[in-house]
Structure formats: structure tokens, C-alpha cells
Scaffold this motif. Structure first.
Motif, PDB file in Angstrom:
ATOM      1  N   ALA A 298       0.821  -1.214   0.000  1.00 50.67           N
ATOM      2  CA  ALA A 298       0.000   0.000   0.000  1.00 50.67           C
ATOM      3  C   ALA A 298       0.854   1.263   0.000  1.00 50.67           C
ATOM      4  O   ALA A 298       0.323   2.366   0.183  1.00 50.67           O
ATOM      5  N   GLY A 302      -2.122   3.773   0.373  1.00 44.19           N
ATOM      6  CA  GLY A 302      -2.920   3.519   1.569  1.00 44.19           C
ATOM      7  C   GLY A 302      -3.567   4.784   2.118  1.00 44.19           C
ATOM      8  O   GLY A 302      -2.904   5.809   2.272  1.00 44.19           O
ATOM      9  N   THR A 312      -2.898  10.186   2.075  1.00 43.28           N
ATOM     10  CA  THR A 312      -2.403   8.980   1.424  1.00 43.28           C
ATOM     11  C   THR A 312      -0.957   8.745   1.835  1.00 43.28           C
ATOM     12  O   THR A 312      -0.176   9.703   1.973  1.00 43.28           O
ATOM     13  N   TRP A 353      -8.347  -0.336   2.383  1.00 44.46           N
ATOM     14  CA  TRP A 353      -6.935  -0.745   2.420  1.00 44.46           C
ATOM     15  C   TRP A 353      -6.689  -1.957   1.538  1.00 44.46           C
ATOM     16  O   TRP A 353      -5.631  -2.079   0.906  1.00 44.46           O
ATOM     17  N   ALA A 357      -3.972  -2.102  -1.481  1.00 44.47           N
ATOM     18  CA  ALA A 357      -2.846  -3.041  -1.456  1.00 44.47           C
ATOM     19  C   ALA A 357      -3.018  -4.194  -2.436  1.00 44.47           C
ATOM     20  O   ALA A 357      -2.152  -5.060  -2.537  1.00 44.47           O
ATOM     21  N   ILE A 364      -6.016  -7.821   5.531  1.00 49.71           N
ATOM     22  CA  ILE A 364      -5.706  -6.539   6.185  1.00 49.71           C
ATOM     23  C   ILE A 364      -5.859  -6.653   7.694  1.00 49.71           C
ATOM     24  O   ILE A 364      -4.979  -6.226   8.453  1.00 49.71           O
TER      25      ILE A 364
END
Length: 386
Positions: A298, A302, A312, A353, A357, A364
Motif C-alpha cells: 500500500a 494507503g 495517502t 486498504w 494493497a 488486512i
């Protein structure tokens, strides 16, 4: 744990949400018993408190992958029916027999080991025969099923085992209409019918996981085994959000900013300088990294809620920390950075997330590391909650 203590990073676990999720899932399968799956430390949420909360909400079985997980639950005082299914040769079979576990058997080697353990313990072992109906993972194939069933019945006649269940697992239940669902269900019914025709009298027959529980009522049989849905995460985001299924995410992952600083344009941020500031700005340091389970995949994508705005990940996620570009905002050091939660406050969710990713929300939450403290809230059932 002191809920008001400051934390570098913390995972808040809302047990009231978990209990509500169990009740909602039970309503989807009102005629089936409910197994609360708490493998992998309850998908990262904390195995023992989550098992207890699920039982309070009406679960009658608890399920784990490994025998070590099941034995840890017993050691913590969790009673009732407790099943585990991922065994390897030389596993703690005798301990499982003595702890009254329901132990899955997928092949002859496992039946041989569990019957030997039952002889040593002088007690009858509870076993469940797993059928590989098309997942191609654990379980006994249809070709080998007659041999396993016959051997289990011989062991049962000797008083060494009691076959308490027949079960299987779907490959594509999270894809409604996938042809493998009907095919597996047909094979499961055939394998159950064969075993019962030979004299097996199981207490429970089960194949429904979270998506099966939510979307495939014909798969409910005697028992359902929700896992990820119990923690408020949709097993099939394409089909419905948690709210669509009457679920609420249980985990909120947050951190305290370790530093906020002004930086000039053209500054490279984090390893490899994959992010360079486009102008004067402020950077916030989030003290959590892949050592805590934050996915390195990520990096640069992310999402994090800081000071009321989505930020971010700027540059690479490092082992212990990552940076967000605050765009000139100046929250103080110690301000909360919310990585994911239910979304009530505008924060990202675990599904956000997962998309960032390139993975699934299961991973996660499950990968949140052991050095992240779990802070349990709403541990006691409130009046009127049930």
C-alpha cells in the motif's frame, strides 16, 4: 488494559459490534447451529475475548484451524463444543482427546493417529470426517471416501472414536452463481449420503462459510461456520457491503502522529524517494509499518484519516513507520491517525486498504501484528442488547 492510555498504535475491538454481527448472522440461518470461527487470533481481533463474546451472543460451537489454537482456548476456560481442522502428523492428538475437542480427519494417516491417541488416553475421540468436494485443499477425495468411512466405523465400533460430523468447504461461495457451488453441493450430499448409508450418524453436517451463510440458504444444513463476516467484513464486496448484510466492522486501527514538520518543495520522502514533495508542505509521521502488519504493497496508496481529511501514504511503508503529506495542515504531534474502522467518522475501512494493497480485507485485519495492542471495548453485554 487501560483504554485511555496513549498508544503508538492500537487496534480497538468493539465486542458489542461482534455480538451484534453474530445475532445478525444467526438470523440468516435460524435453523442451524452457529460455529464462531476464531482462527488466526480471531482474524487478528483477539481469539479469547472474541470467542467469549460470540458464545454470549448465541454461538454454540467455536472453530479454529490449528489444535494449538483450540487447546489455548480450553486453557483460557472456553467451554462447550470446540472444533479444529488443520492437523499435521505428530500433532497433539492425545491432548485434543483429553480436551474434548472435535478433531477433523481428512485421511487415513490422521485417523490412525487419533485412534492411537484415544487408546493411550483411554477415552473416545470426537472426530469429524472432512470431504474434499472440489476445493482441492484439505479433505478426503470421493475416491478415498469409502476407505476412510469404513475405517472410521471400525474405530467407532471399538469405542475409540465417535464420528460427530461430516463437513466440507466451498471454493467459490463468494461468487454467487459460480458453477462450482452447485457442483460441490451435489458432491457433498452424495458423500454424506454414502457415509450415512454405511452407518455414520453425525450430529452435524456443515459446509457453509461466511458467504454461504449470507447468500446460500440451501447450504446451511445443521451448522454454519461464519468467519470473516463475524468481524463485520463482507466476504463478497461485489455482492454487498457490511451494512447491506447487517454487519458492522469490529476493528478500528489507529496511531498517534509521532512528528509533524514543515518541509520544502522537492524533498524525497522515505526509502527510495518514490515520493517527492511538489511544493512546501507539512509531513506527518505515522509510527506503524509493515512490522505492525501495515502492507508494504500500500506504499503510495494507503488511505489514512488525519485531522478530518483523507491522506495517502507518501512513499514507501517502512518497517516501523510511514509518512503522510498533510498539505500544509498542522495537527499536533500525538494527533490521531485512523487507518481504518467502520467508516462512521469518514475514516477508511479495511476494504479501502485491501483495494489500495491489491488484496482482500481478510488479510488486512488478520495481518495486524502482535506488537499492536488490542484494546477491547464494550466487553460486557449491555441491558437491551440481546
Amino acid at each position: 488494559m487501560n483504554e485511555t492510555a496513549a498508544h503508538r498504535v492500537r487496534a480497538e475491538i468493539d465486542l458489542a459490534a461482534l455480538r451484534a454481527n453474530v445475532r445478525s448472522l444467526r438470523a440468516h440461518a435460524p435453523d442451524a447451529a452457529f460455529m464462531a470461527v476464531v482462527k488466526a487470533d480471531a482474524y487478528g481481533h483477539g481469539m479469547v475475548p472474541c470467542a467469549r463474546a460470540a458464545l454470549e451472543a448465541g454461538a454454540t460451537w467455536v472453530g479454529t484451524a490449528t489444535p494449538e489454537e483450540a487447546l489455548a482456548l480450553r486453557a483460557a476456560g472456553v467451554e462447550g463444543r470446540l472444533m479444529c481442522w488443520l492437523w499435521t502428523p505428530g500433532g497433539p492428538w492425545r491432548e485434543g482427546v483429553e480436551a474434548d475437542l472435535d478433531m477433523s480427519v481428512s485421511g487415513m494417516w490422521a485417523l490412525t493417529e487419533v485412534t492411537a491417541a484415544a487408546r493411550e488416553a483411554g477415552r473416545t475421540a470426537r472426530v469429524q470426517l472432512k470431504a474434499d468436494t472440489g476445493l482441492g485443499r484439505n479433505g478426503c477425495t470421493p475416491a478415498d471416501w469409502p476407505e476412510l468411512v469404513a475405517a472410521a466405523l471400525r474405530a467407532e465400533a471399538e469405542g475409540l472414536v465417535r464420528v460427530t460430523g461430516l463437513w466440507s468447504h466451498f471454493a467459490c461461495a463468494d461468487e454467487p452463481g459460480h458453477p462450482s457451488i452447485a457442483a460441490q453441493l451435489t458432491v457433498f450430499r452424495e458423500m454424506v449420503a454414502y457415509a450415512e448409508g454405511q452407518g455414520v450418524r453425525p450430529e452435524v453436517r456443515h459446509i457453509a462459510n461466511s458467504p454461504g451463510t449470507l447468500t446460500l440458504p440451501e447450504t446451511h444444513f445443521d451448522l454454519v461456520r461464519p468467519g470473516i463476516a463475524m468481524y463485520g467484513i463482507s466476504p463478497s464486496p461485489e455482492v454487498g457491503t457490511p451494512a447491506d448484510f447487517g454487519l458492522r466492522p469490529v476493528m478500528t486501527l489507529s496511531a498517534s502522529l509521532a512528528l509533524v514538520k514543515h518541509v520544502p518543495a522537492g524533498l524525497g520522502v522515505s526509502y527510495g524517494h518514490h515520493y517527492v514533495t511538489s511544493g512546501e508542505t507539512t509531513l506527518g509521521l505515522v509510527p506503524a509499518g509493515y512490522g505492525d502488519g501495515i502492507p508494504r504493497h500500500a506504499s503510495g496508496t494507503g488511505p489514512v484519516l488525519v485531522a478530518g481529511k483523507w491522506r495517502t501514504v507518501a512513499g514507501r511503508v517502512a518497517m516501523d513507520q510511514f509518512v503522510v503529506d498533510l498539505g500544509g495542515d498542522e495537527p499536533p504531534a500525538g494527533a490521531e491517525a485512523v487507518l481504518f474502522g467502520p467508516g462512521d467518522r469518514g475514516e477508511p475501512t479495511a476494504e479501502d486498504w485491501a483495494r489500495a494493497a491489491g488484496t482482500i480485507a481478510y488479510e488486512i485485519v488478520t495481518r495486524v501484528g502482535s506488537r499492536v495492542p488490542r484494546v477491547f471495548v464494550n466487553e460486557r453485554t449491555q441491558p437491551g442488547e440481546m
